[in-house]
Design a protein around this motif. Structure first.
Motif, mmCIF file in Angstrom:
data_model
loop_
_atom_site.group_PDB
_atom_site.id
_atom_site.type_symbol
_atom_site.label_atom_id
_atom_site.label_comp_id
_atom_site.label_asym_id
_atom_site.label_seq_id
_atom_site.Cartn_x
_atom_site.Cartn_y
_atom_site.Cartn_z
ATOM 1 N N ILE A 21 0.844 -1.193 0.000
ATOM 2 C CA ILE A 21 0.000 0.000 0.000
ATOM 3 C C ILE A 21 0.876 1.238 0.000
ATOM 4 N N ASP A 22 0.464 2.236 -0.746
ATOM 5 C CA ASP A 22 1.134 3.535 -0.725
ATOM 6 C C ASP A 22 0.104 4.591 -1.099
ATOM 7 N N GLN A 23 0.526 5.830 -1.127
ATOM 8 C CA GLN A 23 -0.423 6.903 -1.405
ATOM 9 C C GLN A 23 -1.003 6.799 -2.810
ATOM 10 N N HIS A 24 -0.267 6.184 -3.737
ATOM 11 C CA HIS A 24 -0.711 6.149 -5.133
ATOM 12 C C HIS A 24 -1.829 5.138 -5.364
ATOM 13 N N ASN A 25 -1.611 3.881 -4.955
ATOM 14 C CA ASN A 25 -2.698 2.915 -5.187
ATOM 15 C C ASN A 25 -3.895 3.205 -4.279
ATOM 16 N N PHE A 26 -3.630 3.806 -3.124
ATOM 17 C CA PHE A 26 -4.716 4.210 -2.223
ATOM 18 C C PHE A 26 -5.559 5.312 -2.875
ATOM 19 N N PHE A 38 -11.716 5.315 -7.888
ATOM 20 C CA PHE A 38 -12.627 4.370 -8.526
ATOM 21 C C PHE A 38 -13.883 4.124 -7.688
ATOM 22 N N LEU A 39 -13.749 4.228 -6.379
ATOM 23 C CA LEU A 39 -14.889 3.999 -5.497
ATOM 24 C C LEU A 39 -15.659 5.283 -5.188
ATOM 25 N N HIS A 40 -15.193 6.402 -5.772
ATOM 26 C CA HIS A 40 -15.853 7.695 -5.556
ATOM 27 C C HIS A 40 -16.005 8.007 -4.066
ATOM 28 N N VAL A 41 -14.925 7.800 -3.324
ATOM 29 C CA VAL A 41 -14.934 8.088 -1.884
ATOM 30 C C VAL A 41 -14.996 9.595 -1.677
ATOM 31 N N ALA A 42 -15.983 10.039 -0.907
ATOM 32 C CA ALA A 42 -16.131 11.466 -0.626
ATOM 33 C C ALA A 42 -15.088 11.914 0.387
ATOM 34 N N PRO A 62 -11.728 11.761 0.595
ATOM 35 C CA PRO A 62 -10.823 10.687 1.022
ATOM 36 C C PRO A 62 -9.570 11.235 1.695
ATOM 37 N N LYS A 63 -8.960 10.413 2.510
ATOM 38 C CA LYS A 63 -7.671 10.782 3.093
ATOM 39 C C LYS A 63 -6.643 10.891 1.971
ATOM 40 N N LYS A 64 -5.685 11.787 2.148
ATOM 41 C CA LYS A 64 -4.648 11.938 1.134
ATOM 42 C C LYS A 64 -3.698 10.753 1.115
ATOM 43 N N LYS A 65 -3.472 10.181 2.287
ATOM 44 C CA LYS A 65 -2.545 9.057 2.393
ATOM 45 C C LYS A 65 -3.114 8.005 3.328
ATOM 46 N N PRO A 66 -2.793 6.733 3.109
ATOM 47 C CA PRO A 66 -3.220 5.688 4.050
ATOM 48 C C PRO A 66 -2.451 5.855 5.355
ATOM 49 N N SER A 67 -3.075 5.448 6.458
ATOM 50 C CA SER A 67 -2.417 5.711 7.741
ATOM 51 C C SER A 67 -2.680 4.662 8.811
ATOM 52 N N ASP A 68 -3.510 3.654 8.543
ATOM 53 C CA ASP A 68 -3.806 2.682 9.585
ATOM 54 C C ASP A 68 -4.099 1.313 8.987
ATOM 55 N N TRP A 69 -4.332 0.344 9.854
ATOM 56 C CA TRP A 69 -4.585 -1.030 9.409
ATOM 57 C C TRP A 69 -5.857 -1.117 8.584
ATOM 58 N N GLY A 70 -6.851 -0.331 8.939
ATOM 59 C CA GLY A 70 -8.107 -0.336 8.206
ATOM 60 C C GLY A 70 -7.924 0.009 6.734
ATOM 61 N N ASP A 71 -6.980 0.883 6.432
ATOM 62 C CA ASP A 71 -6.737 1.242 5.036
ATOM 63 C C ASP A 71 -6.166 0.058 4.259
ATOM 64 N N ILE A 72 -5.357 -0.741 4.905
ATOM 65 C CA ILE A 72 -4.825 -1.945 4.266
ATOM 66 C C ILE A 72 -5.959 -2.928 3.988
ATOM 67 N N LEU A 73 -6.859 -3.088 4.956
ATOM 68 C CA LEU A 73 -8.011 -3.972 4.763
ATOM 69 C C LEU A 73 -8.879 -3.498 3.604
ATOM 70 N N GLN A 74 -9.054 -2.202 3.498
ATOM 71 C CA GLN A 74 -9.854 -1.659 2.401
ATOM 72 C C GLN A 74 -9.218 -1.955 1.056
ATOM 73 N N LEU A 108 -2.592 0.364 -10.616
ATOM 74 C CA LEU A 108 -3.119 1.324 -9.647
ATOM 75 C C LEU A 108 -2.048 2.298 -9.180
ATOM 76 N N MET A 109 -0.827 1.794 -9.011
ATOM 77 C CA MET A 109 0.278 2.659 -8.609
ATOM 78 C C MET A 109 0.499 3.771 -9.638
ATOM 79 N N MET A 110 0.570 3.396 -10.903
ATOM 80 C CA MET A 110 0.830 4.384 -11.941
ATOM 81 C C MET A 110 -0.387 5.263 -12.214
ATOM 82 N N TYR A 111 -1.587 4.692 -12.107
ATOM 83 C CA TYR A 111 -2.804 5.472 -12.282
ATOM 84 C C TYR A 111 -2.922 6.506 -11.160
ATOM 85 N N GLY A 112 -2.591 6.090 -9.935
ATOM 86 C CA GLY A 112 -2.641 7.009 -8.804
ATOM 87 C C GLY A 112 -1.645 8.135 -8.922
ATOM 88 N N ARG A 113 -0.478 7.853 -9.472
ATOM 89 C CA ARG A 113 0.515 8.904 -9.692
ATOM 90 C C ARG A 113 -0.004 9.919 -10.701
#
Length: 200
Positions: free
Chosen positions: A137-142, A148-152, A154-166, A189-194
């Motif tokens: 997990i990193d900021q790009h694939n996150f 893609f999920l149209h998250v309202a 969203p956090k800029k970067k992942p920061s906890d275990w829950g983000d990995i589960l997501q 996803l990494m390159m798309y996120g970049r």
């Protein structure tokens, strides 16, 4: 490991169309020179086997994009020494358990010792130790996942275990829905996120 299902309301038809239209152009940007696949596979094999000697420096340089660099930040060099010293302690901790540690326990163990500011490194170590259960997990694939999920908001970067589960939940669904290998989707996803970051 309980996965948080976040994709139940996803518009997979729209996601599939977007991925189909953009997959090749983004996937082709992934650098196998910067992130050599053979070495990465070896890291997963040795870390997940809890081997006494693992290539910590090489594995971390791979993650940080320093594979072909002779010099990299002193802070990261110091972190490598810290993790190297902790690897023996982690192996002892894992061996004392009556069963193999769960991924969340491994994540917590490293997080408690490296601190929240080393989240990405902690998550990466957990991935190497549990490669089937825990994605990189990193900021790009996150960022790509949230797009893609149209998250309202969203956090800029992942920061906890829950983000990995997501992310794991999303990838598991995407593999089935999009009929693509997880390792290919991860690179995409990494390159798309970049690319998304550049547009923000």
């Amino acid at each position: 490991m309980v996965m948080k299902k976040i994709h139940s309301g996803a518009d997979w038809e729209a996601i599939a169309q977007e991925v189909e239209c953009t997959f090749d152009s983004h996937f082709s940007l992934y650098s196998y020179t910067k992130y050599p696949a053979e070495d990465y596979c070896r890291f997963k094999d040795t870390f997940s086997s809890f081997e006494e000697r693992v290539e910590l420096e090489s594995a971390l340089r791979w993650k940080w994009g320093h594979w072909a660099k002779d010099n990299y930040p002193a802070k990261q060099q110091a972190l490598i020494k810290t993790i190297s010293a902790l690897w023996h302690e982690y192996r002892l901790w894992a061996a004392e358990a009556s069963y193999a540690p769960e991924p969340v326990a491994t994540f917590t163990w490293w997080s408690e010792r490296l601190g929240r500011l080393r989240y990405i490194t902690t998550a990466y170590l957990t991935h190497l130790i549990h490669p089937q259960a825990v994605p990189i997990i990193d900021q790009h694939n996150f960022r790509a996942m949230n797009h893609f999920l149209h998250v309202a908001q969203p956090k800029k970067k992942p920061s906890d275990w829950g983000d990995i589960l997501q992310l794991k939940s999303f990838l598991d669904a995407a593999v089935v829905r999009l009929e693509r290998a997880e390792e290919d989707l991860d690179k995409y996803l990494m390159m798309y996120g970049r690319a998304l970051k550049a547009r923000i």
